[in-house]
Design a protein around this motif. Structure first.
Motif, mmCIF file in Angstrom:
data_model
loop_
_atom_site.group_PDB
_atom_site.id
_atom_site.type_symbol
_atom_site.label_atom_id
_atom_site.label_comp_id
_atom_site.label_asym_id
_atom_site.label_seq_id
_atom_site.Cartn_x
_atom_site.Cartn_y
_atom_site.Cartn_z
ATOM 1 N N ASP A 201 0.843 -1.039 -0.094
ATOM 2 C CA ASP A 201 0.093 0.114 0.025
ATOM 3 C C ASP A 201 0.965 1.282 -0.168
ATOM 4 O O ASP A 201 0.720 2.191 -0.584
ATOM 5 N N THR A 202 2.060 1.024 0.766
ATOM 6 C CA THR A 202 2.909 2.415 0.822
ATOM 7 C C THR A 202 3.678 2.454 -0.568
ATOM 8 O O THR A 202 3.621 3.761 -0.956
ATOM 9 N N VAL A 203 3.987 1.389 -1.299
ATOM 10 C CA VAL A 203 4.718 1.645 -2.408
ATOM 11 C C VAL A 203 3.719 1.966 -3.485
ATOM 12 O O VAL A 203 3.950 3.080 -4.537
ATOM 13 N N ARG A 204 2.416 1.714 -3.456
ATOM 14 C CA ARG A 204 1.374 2.228 -4.457
ATOM 15 C C ARG A 204 1.100 3.731 -4.222
ATOM 16 O O ARG A 204 1.085 4.524 -5.209
ATOM 17 N N SER A 205 1.114 4.193 -2.849
ATOM 18 C CA SER A 205 0.756 5.415 -2.534
ATOM 19 C C SER A 205 1.973 6.403 -2.937
ATOM 20 O O SER A 205 1.513 7.495 -3.053
ATOM 21 N N ILE A 206 3.267 6.091 -3.028
ATOM 22 C CA ILE A 206 4.298 6.899 -3.282
ATOM 23 C C ILE A 206 4.429 6.991 -4.629
ATOM 24 O O ILE A 206 5.449 7.679 -5.133
ATOM 25 N N ALA A 207 4.202 5.904 -5.612
ATOM 26 C CA ALA A 207 4.601 5.640 -6.828
ATOM 27 C C ALA A 207 4.286 6.915 -7.961
ATOM 28 O O ALA A 207 3.271 7.380 -7.628
ATOM 29 N N ASP A 213 -0.906 2.282 -12.379
ATOM 30 C CA ASP A 213 -1.969 1.457 -13.084
ATOM 31 C C ASP A 213 -1.335 0.209 -13.410
ATOM 32 O O ASP A 213 -1.987 -0.877 -13.494
ATOM 33 N N ARG A 214 0.026 0.189 -13.510
ATOM 34 C CA ARG A 214 0.651 -1.161 -13.979
ATOM 35 C C ARG A 214 1.128 -1.948 -12.518
ATOM 36 O O ARG A 214 1.583 -3.146 -12.762
ATOM 37 N N LEU A 215 1.012 -1.324 -11.414
ATOM 38 C CA LEU A 215 1.342 -2.035 -10.241
ATOM 39 C C LEU A 215 0.284 -3.029 -9.744
ATOM 40 O O LEU A 215 -1.041 -3.102 -10.146
ATOM 41 N N LEU A 216 1.093 -3.933 -9.180
ATOM 42 C CA LEU A 216 0.078 -5.024 -8.541
ATOM 43 C C LEU A 216 -0.979 -4.587 -7.771
ATOM 44 O O LEU A 216 -0.801 -3.675 -6.933
ATOM 45 N N HIS A 217 -2.310 -4.961 -7.734
ATOM 46 C CA HIS A 217 -3.247 -4.312 -6.799
ATOM 47 C C HIS A 217 -3.101 -4.679 -5.333
ATOM 48 O O HIS A 217 -3.462 -3.893 -4.502
ATOM 49 N N GLY A 218 -2.543 -5.834 -4.944
ATOM 50 C CA GLY A 218 -1.888 -5.998 -3.659
ATOM 51 C C GLY A 218 -2.630 -6.285 -2.606
ATOM 52 O O GLY A 218 -2.281 -5.980 -1.559
ATOM 53 N N LYS A 219 -4.079 -6.948 -2.839
ATOM 54 C CA LYS A 219 -4.882 -6.988 -1.912
ATOM 55 C C LYS A 219 -5.776 -8.356 -2.029
ATOM 56 O O LYS A 219 -6.982 -8.370 -2.255
ATOM 57 N N PRO A 220 -5.013 -9.576 -1.711
ATOM 58 C CA PRO A 220 -5.665 -10.838 -1.772
ATOM 59 C C PRO A 220 -6.760 -11.186 -0.778
ATOM 60 O O PRO A 220 -6.567 -10.759 0.365
ATOM 61 N N LYS A 221 -7.738 -11.618 -1.162
ATOM 62 C CA LYS A 221 -8.931 -11.902 -0.252
ATOM 63 C C LYS A 221 -8.807 -13.452 0.098
ATOM 64 O O LYS A 221 -8.461 -14.282 -0.643
ATOM 65 N N TYR A 222 -9.141 -13.499 1.562
ATOM 66 C CA TYR A 222 -8.976 -14.932 2.022
ATOM 67 C C TYR A 222 -10.430 -15.517 1.958
ATOM 68 O O TYR A 222 -11.297 -15.110 2.405
ATOM 69 N N LEU A 223 -10.186 -16.726 1.202
ATOM 70 C CA LEU A 223 -11.430 -17.595 1.176
ATOM 71 C C LEU A 223 -12.007 -18.488 2.087
ATOM 72 O O LEU A 223 -12.870 -18.949 2.003
ATOM 73 N N GLY A 224 -10.773 -18.996 2.928
ATOM 74 C CA GLY A 224 -11.123 -19.872 4.056
ATOM 75 C C GLY A 224 -9.860 -20.940 3.963
ATOM 76 O O GLY A 224 -9.017 -20.670 3.131
ATOM 77 N N TYR A 225 -10.080 -22.075 4.708
ATOM 78 C CA TYR A 225 -9.137 -23.055 4.809
ATOM 79 C C TYR A 225 -9.878 -24.142 4.185
ATOM 80 O O TYR A 225 -10.824 -24.620 4.344
#
Length: 331
Positions: A201-207, A213-225
């Motif tokens: 999030d920090t990388v994206r905020s200062i880029a 637009d080309r950076l990884l969205h960087g927020k995977p959602k947890y589906l469970g175990y």
């Protein structure tokens, strides 16, 4: 197109077997699925391909540029001599299941990632290029086969390569085996993912705006175990029965994975981290599947008829898992 990773840094939890059989079940539901072998151990590539096929796609051992592997695709970017290279995608079954082969030389990419991570914080374009190279290659490969889903197969660690892959994933799942080490490994999963996401999030905020637009969205959602490879006890002695482990694992998942992620960002948890499914240990069927290079549900022509009830059970189990997976992805 959605990217999914089965992630637990404890080995021996059945992660690769789960990836193979879940991806196969999803493809049989009518979706187009690309498996990306991003583990330098190349277990999934070895599962599906014999030695001659592996030798062919990896190319001349003295010519690193010739390989039709995931490393061959990103190598020009990593060494600073070009963009993503198109490589051969292996069709595995029915024009719906595909493989981007792995390569032991992915270890070289992992060695470059810490510097790329540091350069990304320094707003250097080279850092963005290297850190996002795998994501760019996988996106390109997925577009070539019109994939609905991408399943990453990863090694059992919390190293820089898995950090890159998790930040590129839309969803992740934790396979958990019925043992103390697997239970203990959960203590780092949620906290590691939370820290990676926070840092990115920090990388994206200062880029600079032109790169965002080309950076990884960087927020995977947890589906469970997934309760993986547990053994069903039928005798009088029941040491470590499945139900006892389930009672221990469920609260551990909540405490060590779900709660840290929810506290950081509630949108990162789907279905409150509840169990996605149970996959028992199918005994000798897993080695047979490895020998013939097919998922367990397709073993019928390769084993004697006495195994048919267990194969049908396995097929039904993975179909149920795939159905619940699709439901949660679409929530």
């Amino acid at each position: 197109m959605k990217k999914i990773t089965l992630f637990n840094h404890k080995g021996g939890v059945g992660k690769t077997t789960l990836t193979i059989n879940l991806a196969d079940a999803v493809s049989k539901m009518g979706y187009r699925v690309l498996i990306v072998d991003a583990d330098p151990q190349c277990n999934i590539s070895s599962f599906y391909m014999d030695e001659d096929e592996l030798d062919r796609v990896m190319g001349d051992i003295d010519d690193n540029e010739s390989g039709d592997t995931v490393w061959g695709s990103i190598r020009p970017v990593v060494i600073g001599k070009g963009g993503i290279k198109e490589v051969e995608i292996i069709e595995l079954a029915r024009d719906r299941l595909f493989l981007l082969p792995g390569d032991v030389l992915m270890a070289e990419y992992e060695e470059e990632l810490p510097a790329a991570w540091t350069d990304s914080f320094a707003r250097k374009e080279r850092g963005y290029d290297v850190f996002c190279a795998l994501s760019d290659a996988v996106k390109y490969a997925a577009e070539l086969v019109s994939a609905d889903f991408v399943f990453y197969d990863v090694g059992p660690n919390v190293g820089p390569l898995n950090r890159t892959i998790l930040l590129d994933s839309d969803f992740f799942i934790t396979p958990v085996a019925s043992d103390l080490f697997s239970l203990r490994a959960l203590t780092t999963v949620g906290h590691s993912v939370k820290k990676w996401v926070s840092d990115w999030d920090t990388v994206r905020s200062i880029a600079p705006e032109k790169f965002k637009d080309r950076l990884l969205h960087g927020k995977p959602k947890y589906l469970g175990y997934i309760m993986s490879a547990f053994k069903v006890n039928t005798g009088a002695r029941k040491s470590n029965p499945h139900i006892v482990w389930e009672q221990r694992i469920s609260p551990q998942v909540i405490n060590q994975v779900v709660t840290p992620l929810q506290n950081f960002d509630p949108s990162m948890v789907i279905a409150s981290g509840t169990k996605l499914g149970d996959i028992k240990h199918f005994q000798s069927l897993a080695p047979s599947a490895q020998e013939h290079g097919v998922p367990i549900s397709d073993l019928r022509p390769h084993v004697n008829s006495g195994y048919l009830p267990v194969i049908i059970e396995a097929r039904n189990t993975f179909n149920a898992l795939a159905t619940e997976f699709i439901r949660r992805v679409n929530l």
